[in-house]
Design an enzyme around this catalytic site. Sequence first.
Site, mmCIF file in Angstrom:
data_model
loop_
_atom_site.group_PDB
_atom_site.id
_atom_site.type_symbol
_atom_site.label_atom_id
_atom_site.label_comp_id
_atom_site.label_asym_id
_atom_site.label_seq_id
_atom_site.Cartn_x
_atom_site.Cartn_y
_atom_site.Cartn_z
ATOM 1 N N GLU A 152 42.623 29.902 47.384
ATOM 2 C CA GLU A 152 43.008 30.303 45.877
ATOM 3 C C GLU A 152 41.911 30.706 45.247
ATOM 4 O OE1 GLU A 152 45.866 29.167 44.723
ATOM 5 O OE2 GLU A 152 46.496 28.066 46.531
ATOM 6 N N THR A 153 42.461 31.608 44.185
ATOM 7 C CA THR A 153 41.532 32.175 43.223
ATOM 8 C C THR A 153 42.195 31.735 41.980
ATOM 9 O OG1 THR A 153 40.857 34.147 44.758
ATOM 10 C CG2 THR A 153 40.716 34.405 42.202
#
Length: 132
Positions: free
Chosen positions: A49-50
């Site tokens: 995830e970003t």
Amino acid sequence: MAKKLVKYCVVDAFTDTAFKGNPAAVCLLEEEKDDKWLQSVAAEFNISETCYLIPLNEPTNTNPRFGLRWFTPVDEVDLCGHATLAAAHYLFSYGLVKTDAIEFSTRSGILTAKKVPEPKASNSQDDWPAGY
């Protein structure tokens, strides 16, 4: 026109040890970016995830509010717990907020993160709860 730098860090959620836990890239934006740019950055980080934070100026709130979006390397998602915790940790740890609570405006609604005091360290078994 000069490009503005984006402040970011990678936070390892659910651990206090580097390179353990569940990593999330946290990017603090000064202005909105288009979806293609957001997705390209997430693909470049190439971790699960970003997340992207953008400060929201909403004078009716007592807690600071940030827009929050989450991207995997291939798609935007509606909710990510560990990246939300990473975002809150980033804001609290770097002194970017002066309160003990933060609100995030997301596709899944308003999420609130609250800072809790660090537990007191104890080396004595007398301090353990009964049953341990």
